[in-house]
Design a protein around this motif. Structure first.
Motif, mmCIF file in Angstrom:
data_model
loop_
_atom_site.group_PDB
_atom_site.id
_atom_site.type_symbol
_atom_site.label_atom_id
_atom_site.label_comp_id
_atom_site.label_asym_id
_atom_site.label_seq_id
_atom_site.Cartn_x
_atom_site.Cartn_y
_atom_site.Cartn_z
ATOM 1 N N GLY A 128 15.624 39.794 44.510
ATOM 2 C CA GLY A 128 14.837 40.190 43.364
ATOM 3 C C GLY A 128 15.053 39.352 42.280
ATOM 4 N N MET A 129 16.163 38.780 42.075
ATOM 5 C CA MET A 129 16.561 37.946 40.910
ATOM 6 C C MET A 129 15.524 36.529 41.168
ATOM 7 N N LEU A 130 15.575 36.184 42.403
ATOM 8 C CA LEU A 130 14.611 34.966 42.596
ATOM 9 C C LEU A 130 13.020 34.968 42.181
ATOM 10 N N VAL A 131 12.433 36.238 42.423
ATOM 11 C CA VAL A 131 11.391 36.661 42.189
ATOM 12 C C VAL A 131 10.988 36.452 40.859
ATOM 13 N N HIS A 132 12.103 36.824 39.920
ATOM 14 C CA HIS A 132 11.647 36.956 38.504
ATOM 15 C C HIS A 132 12.408 35.671 37.655
ATOM 16 N N GLY A 133 12.932 34.725 38.829
ATOM 17 C CA GLY A 133 13.407 33.514 38.086
ATOM 18 C C GLY A 133 14.447 33.545 37.039
ATOM 19 N N ALA A 134 15.330 34.631 37.135
ATOM 20 C CA ALA A 134 16.354 34.953 36.227
ATOM 21 C C ALA A 134 17.476 36.054 36.741
ATOM 22 N N GLY A 135 18.692 35.695 36.137
ATOM 23 C CA GLY A 135 19.746 36.833 36.672
ATOM 24 C C GLY A 135 21.266 36.386 36.449
ATOM 25 N N HIS A 136 21.979 37.121 36.477
ATOM 26 C CA HIS A 136 23.446 36.439 36.292
ATOM 27 C C HIS A 136 24.265 37.270 37.278
ATOM 28 N N VAL A 137 25.066 36.634 38.264
ATOM 29 C CA VAL A 137 25.895 37.409 39.331
ATOM 30 C C VAL A 137 27.365 37.001 38.856
ATOM 31 N N ILE A 138 28.166 38.117 38.688
ATOM 32 C CA ILE A 138 29.522 37.814 38.092
ATOM 33 C C ILE A 138 30.719 38.302 39.286
ATOM 34 N N MET A 139 31.375 37.555 39.534
ATOM 35 C CA MET A 139 32.627 37.722 40.811
ATOM 36 C C MET A 139 33.790 37.913 40.183
ATOM 37 N N ILE A 140 34.290 39.168 40.134
ATOM 38 C CA ILE A 140 35.764 39.295 39.654
ATOM 39 C C ILE A 140 36.592 38.737 40.599
ATOM 40 N N GLY A 141 37.159 37.677 40.387
ATOM 41 C CA GLY A 141 38.022 36.950 41.611
ATOM 42 C C GLY A 141 39.685 37.211 41.039
ATOM 43 N N SER A 142 40.448 36.202 41.379
ATOM 44 C CA SER A 142 41.929 36.391 41.021
ATOM 45 C C SER A 142 42.411 35.062 40.876
ATOM 46 N N MET A 143 43.557 34.889 40.067
ATOM 47 C CA MET A 143 44.281 33.743 40.256
ATOM 48 C C MET A 143 45.124 33.493 41.472
ATOM 49 N N ALA A 144 45.197 34.702 42.082
ATOM 50 C CA ALA A 144 45.483 34.498 43.429
ATOM 51 C C ALA A 144 44.800 33.691 44.259
ATOM 52 N N GLY A 145 43.431 33.574 44.164
ATOM 53 C CA GLY A 145 42.790 33.018 44.722
ATOM 54 C C GLY A 145 42.760 31.515 44.576
ATOM 55 N N LYS A 146 43.388 31.021 43.384
ATOM 56 C CA LYS A 146 43.568 29.750 43.135
ATOM 57 C C LYS A 146 45.330 29.215 43.394
ATOM 58 N N VAL A 147 45.892 30.241 43.302
ATOM 59 C CA VAL A 147 47.351 29.849 43.580
ATOM 60 C C VAL A 147 48.148 30.934 44.495
ATOM 61 N N ALA A 148 48.069 30.772 45.551
ATOM 62 C CA ALA A 148 48.671 31.796 46.632
ATOM 63 C C ALA A 148 50.094 32.038 46.349
ATOM 64 N N THR A 149 50.429 33.520 46.778
ATOM 65 C CA THR A 149 51.922 33.672 46.628
ATOM 66 C C THR A 149 52.425 34.449 47.464
ATOM 67 N N PRO A 150 53.546 34.542 47.686
ATOM 68 C CA PRO A 150 54.449 35.309 48.953
ATOM 69 C C PRO A 150 54.126 36.764 48.543
ATOM 70 N N LYS A 151 53.781 37.433 49.708
ATOM 71 C CA LYS A 151 53.608 38.876 49.876
ATOM 72 C C LYS A 151 52.167 39.292 49.444
ATOM 73 N N ALA A 152 51.307 38.124 49.218
ATOM 74 C CA ALA A 152 49.822 38.216 48.896
ATOM 75 C C ALA A 152 49.016 37.346 49.552
ATOM 76 N N ALA A 153 49.355 36.836 50.843
ATOM 77 C CA ALA A 153 48.589 36.088 51.546
ATOM 78 C C ALA A 153 47.166 36.281 51.927
ATOM 79 N N VAL A 154 47.019 37.605 52.527
ATOM 80 C CA VAL A 154 45.832 38.273 52.901
ATOM 81 C C VAL A 154 44.907 38.349 51.314
ATOM 82 N N TYR A 155 45.591 38.980 50.407
ATOM 83 C CA TYR A 155 44.670 39.155 49.092
ATOM 84 C C TYR A 155 44.447 37.854 48.596
ATOM 85 N N GLY A 156 45.164 36.787 48.603
ATOM 86 C CA GLY A 156 44.962 35.378 48.103
ATOM 87 C C GLY A 156 43.688 34.939 49.007
ATOM 88 N N ALA A 157 43.805 35.259 50.313
ATOM 89 C CA ALA A 157 42.688 34.560 51.183
ATOM 90 C C ALA A 157 41.396 35.126 50.628
#
Length: 262
Positions: A128-157
C-alpha cells in the motif's frame, strides 16, 4: 510527514513501550490501529486516547506468536484501512536463559514474534505504501541485536535478524520514497522483564541506566518522516556496539562484566 489524516499501525500496543507510542502518536494527531493479544487492554487504551486527544483509534486482537491468526488480522487491517502511512513493529518477547536451558517452544516464540511477525506485517503494509509512494516503517530492535550477551543468544538472534532485515529493506525502498528506521534499545523499564527475567536480577543490575518508555516513544514518533537510519539508546551503548563491531574480542574482554549481568 504531515500528520493530518495519517494512519499508524502499532503492534504490541497494549502495554509497555507500545502503549507510550500510541499515546505520543495520538497526541500528534495520528489515526491509530492498535494490535496486541489483550483486546480488553486495547479497548481501554483506545477509549482513553479518544477521550484525551479526540482521535480515531481502532483495535485488532491478535496473537503474533500464532502465524495464521496474525496473518488473518493483517488481512483484516489492510481490508478495513485504505491507507496505512506508518508501521511500528514494536511487539517483542524474550527469555533470559542459558541456551542449553531454553525450551524449543521458547525459541520458536521468540523468533516468531520478534522477527517473522514483523516481516509479515511489513509484507502486508508495504504494498500500500508503494502505491502512494510514501510511508515509514519503524522496527523496534535491540542493542542485543548488535552485541549478543550470555543468556540472550536466541533473543539476540531474533533482533539481529530484524536489524539485518531493516538494513536490506531500507535500501530496497529508498528509491520508492519509503523510509525505514531501526530503533535499538538497551534495557527499558517495562513489563518485558516479567517474562524475560522473572528473578528481577537483571532489572536490578540495570536500574541505573534503565530507559524510560516515555522518552523512547517521544524520540521514535519525532523521527517519523525523517531520513533516520537508526536510533540507538542509550547513546553509550550505541558507541559500545561500534567498538564491538570493530574489535569484538577486545570488546568482550573489556565489557565482560557488563555483558554478563543477566
Amino acid at each position: 510527514m504531515q500528520v493530518n489524516n495519517k494512519t499508524m499501525l502499532i503492534t504490541g500496543a497494549s502495554s509497555g513501550l507500545g502503549r507510550k507510542l500510541a499515546a505520543e502518536a495520538a497526541a500528534s494527531g495520528y489515526r491509530l490501529l492498535l494490535a496486541a493479544r489483550s483486546e480488553e487492554k486495547l479497548k481501554q487504551l483506545a477509549a482513553e486516547l479518544n477521550d484525551r486527544f479526540q482521535v480515531d483509534v481502532f483495535v485488532y486482537r491478535a496473537d503474533l506468536s500464532d502465524s495464521k491468526e496474525w496473518r488473518a488480522a493483517l488481512q483484516r487491517i489492510v481490508w478495513e484501512n485504505q491507507r496505512i502511512d506508518v508501521l511500528i513493529n514494536n511487539a517483542g518477547v524474550g527469555y533470559f536463559r542459558h541456551f542449553a536451558d531454553t525450551e524449543i517452544e521458547q525459541m520458536e516464540t521468540t523468533m516468531r514474534v520478534n522477527s517473522l511477525a514483523a516481516m509479515e506485517a511489513a509484507a502486508a503494509i508495504i504494498p500500500g505504501m508503494l502505491v502512494h509512494g510514501a510511508g515509514h516503517v519503524i522496527m523496534i530492535g535491540s542493542m542485543a541485536g548488535k552485541v549478543a550477551t550470555p543468556k540472550a543468544a536466541v533473543y539476540g538472534a531474533s533482533k539481529h535478524a530484524i536489524i539485518g532485515f531493516s538494513n536490506g529493506l531500507r535500501q530496497e525502498l529508498k528509491p520508492q520514497g519509503i523510509k525505514v528506521t531501526t530503533v535499538n534499545l538497551g534495557p527499558m523499564d517495562t513489563n518485558f522483564f516479567d517474562t524475560a527475567d522473572p528473578s528481577g536480577r537483571y532489572r536490578q543490575a540495570s536500574a541505573n541506566y534503565m530507559l524510560q518508555p516515555e522518552k523512547v516513544a517521544s524520540r521514535v514518533i519525532a523521527c517519523i518522516g525523517k531520513n533516520k537510519r537508526e536510533i540507538n539508546m542509550p547513546g553509550w551503548m550505541g558507541i559500545g556496539s561500534k567498538l564491538y563491531q570493530l574489535v569484538p574480542g577486545l570488546a568482550e574482554k573489556l565489557l565482560g562484566s557488563q555483558l554478563s549481568k543477566k
